[in-house]
Design a protein around this motif. Structure first.
Motif, PDB file in Angstrom:
ATOM      1  N   LEU A 226       0.839  -1.208   0.000  1.00  0.00           N
ATOM      2  CA  LEU A 226       0.000   0.000   0.000  1.00  0.00           C
ATOM      3  C   LEU A 226       0.873   1.256   0.000  1.00  0.00           C
ATOM      4  N   ARG A 227       1.974   1.213   0.736  1.00  0.00           N
ATOM      5  CA  ARG A 227       2.912   2.344   0.737  1.00  0.00           C
ATOM      6  C   ARG A 227       3.430   2.610  -0.672  1.00  0.00           C
ATOM      7  N   LYS A 228       3.786   1.563  -1.398  1.00  0.00           N
ATOM      8  CA  LYS A 228       4.298   1.736  -2.764  1.00  0.00           C
ATOM      9  C   LYS A 228       3.228   2.326  -3.682  1.00  0.00           C
ATOM     10  N   ALA A 229       1.986   1.920  -3.450  1.00  0.00           N
ATOM     11  CA  ALA A 229       0.900   2.436  -4.277  1.00  0.00           C
ATOM     12  C   ALA A 229       0.681   3.924  -4.039  1.00  0.00           C
ATOM     13  N   VAL A 230       0.737   4.350  -2.782  1.00  0.00           N
ATOM     14  CA  VAL A 230       0.521   5.772  -2.503  1.00  0.00           C
ATOM     15  C   VAL A 230       1.737   6.592  -2.945  1.00  0.00           C
ATOM     16  N   LEU A 231       2.931   6.030  -2.832  1.00  0.00           N
ATOM     17  CA  LEU A 231       4.121   6.723  -3.341  1.00  0.00           C
ATOM     18  C   LEU A 231       4.067   6.873  -4.858  1.00  0.00           C
ATOM     19  N   GLY A 232       3.373   5.950  -5.524  1.00  0.00           N
ATOM     20  CA  GLY A 232       3.215   6.022  -6.974  1.00  0.00           C
ATOM     21  C   GLY A 232       2.138   6.990  -7.423  1.00  0.00           C
ATOM     22  N   SER A 233       1.591   7.758  -6.488  1.00  0.00           N
ATOM     23  CA  SER A 233       0.583   8.792  -6.793  1.00  0.00           C
ATOM     24  C   SER A 233      -0.731   8.204  -7.284  1.00  0.00           C
ATOM     25  N   HIS A 234      -1.082   7.014  -6.759  1.00  0.00           N
ATOM     26  CA  HIS A 234      -2.308   6.362  -7.197  1.00  0.00           C
ATOM     27  C   HIS A 234      -3.502   6.638  -6.292  1.00  0.00           C
ATOM     28  N   GLY A 235      -3.297   7.349  -5.188  1.00  0.00           N
ATOM     29  CA  GLY A 235      -4.422   7.651  -4.319  1.00  0.00           C
ATOM     30  C   GLY A 235      -3.956   8.075  -2.939  1.00  0.00           C
ATOM     31  N   ILE A 236      -4.915   8.126  -2.012  1.00  0.00           N
ATOM     32  CA  ILE A 236      -4.688   8.536  -0.629  1.00  0.00           C
ATOM     33  C   ILE A 236      -4.786   7.306   0.260  1.00  0.00           C
ATOM     34  N   ALA A 237      -3.925   7.209   1.271  1.00  0.00           N
ATOM     35  CA  ALA A 237      -3.925   6.026   2.138  1.00  0.00           C
ATOM     36  C   ALA A 237      -3.953   6.423   3.617  1.00  0.00           C
ATOM     37  N   TYR A 238      -4.446   5.507   4.421  1.00  0.00           N
ATOM     38  CA  TYR A 238      -4.517   5.645   5.886  1.00  0.00           C
ATOM     39  C   TYR A 238      -3.620   4.548   6.453  1.00  0.00           C
ATOM     40  N   LEU A 239      -2.444   4.939   6.970  1.00  0.00           N
ATOM     41  CA  LEU A 239      -1.413   3.964   7.310  1.00  0.00           C
ATOM     42  C   LEU A 239      -0.754   4.276   8.656  1.00  0.00           C
ATOM     43  N   PRO A 240      -0.103   3.286   9.268  1.00  0.00           N
ATOM     44  CA  PRO A 240       0.684   3.560  10.472  1.00  0.00           C
ATOM     45  C   PRO A 240       1.802   4.554  10.162  1.00  0.00           C
TER      46      PRO A 240
END
Length: 300
Positions: A226-240
């Motif tokens: 999920l971190r890689k996906a958000v770093l790839g500018s694919h969306g917003i994430a809720y993460l630790p």
């Protein structure tokens, strides 16, 4: 001297009298009374109301008692840890840890502990599921969340704050949400390993806690993916926070609504209940706790 007096003050509050605190510490009542009076003089406040029948903490005393108890506990933990360093510990420990903490710090911390104690071996599995300690034969588990099983002992290690994060490029293309409620209009990447549900994002105001039900095109049970996906500018994430702390520091990710994110989970060391836990478990837990505290800026 102040630290010793704080510990003594904590004992007086806990035991409820000078005489009981004196007995525990092999002191006279007058010595205990003088040391508490010295503490009051150094702090410039009255800590106790003294009557012939009982001691009652003042408002300042109640506030100080909380901190004094922490000093007492920290001192006890430190002494217990050091007192065990000269002992030869050996045998085997089977443990399970969550993937994020395992990759971030636990692998190194546990390997270091094994090197400090050559007679010890540790089998550490990284798994986000809540393993069954007894039936699966685990000696120690690191868990994030809430503990419901009263047959287990849980020691709090640290609190893990979560964040809503996004790559700057995604905001440049899609605009910036102004409130948490605006997230329903954005592609929210979801972490499937959540007891509250991947699409239920927790927020708070000064007066209440609430959740926003988000939607998105991608979900996974692997936080690193999920971190890689958000770093790839694919969306917003809720993460630790600990997972993306370096990304936030260097600006690869931005934090949204930091004052309103409500998710903050305790991290615990959990082991089966016994009257006297093995020294190797106690020492390993303390070793792990110190590593968490050394990286507290990642978590809080």
């Amino acid at each position: 001297m102040l630290a010793n007096d704080l510990i003594l003050f904590s004992q007086v509050i806990e035991l409820g009298s000078f005489s009981k605190a004196a007995e525990v510490n092999n002191l006279t009542n007058s010595v205990v009374s003088k040391r508490i009076a010295r503490l009051e003089a150094e702090l410039g406040v009255q800590l106790l109301y003294r009557t012939t029948r009982k001691l009652t903490p003042t408002e300042a005393g109640r506030i100080l008692a909380v901190g004094a108890k922490n000093v007492s506990q920290a001192t006890t933990d430190a002494v217990n840890t050091v007192s065990g360093l000269g002992e030869q510990i050996s045998g085997h420990i089977k443990m399970s840890v969550p993937t994020i903490s395992g990759e971030l710090l636990l692998a190194g911390a546990v390997a270091e502990f094994c090197n400090l104690h050559p007679g010890l071996t540790v089998d550490m599995s990284m798994d986000n599921r809540f393993v069954d300690l007894i039936n699966e034969g685990y000696d120690l588990v690191i868990r994030t969340g809430h503990l419901n099983d009263s047959s287990l002992i849980a020691r709090h290690l640290i609190d893990s704050q979560w964040v809503v994060c996004v790559a700057p490029a995604y905001l440049a293309k899609n605009g910036t949400p102004k409130t948490p409620e605006d997230l329903i209009h954005y592609n929210c990447l979801q972490y499937a390993y959540q007891t509250t549900g991947a699409n239920e994002w927790a927020f708070k105001t000064e007066h209440r806690n609430y959740s926003v039900q988000v939607r998105g095109s991608f979900s996974t049970n692997n936080a690193s993916a999920l971190r890689k996906a958000v770093l790839g500018s694919h969306g917003i994430a809720y993460l630790p926070r600990c997972l993306v702390y370096p990304d936030l520091c260097c600006g690869d990710l931005l934090e949204l609504f930091p004052q309103h994110v409500a998710k903050r989970l305790g991290v615990y060391a959990v082991y089966p209940y016994t009257k006297q836990p093995s020294n190797k478990i106690k020492m390993l837990v303390e070793h792990i706790k110190q590593h968490y505290l050394s990286m507290s800026h990642y978590f809080c």
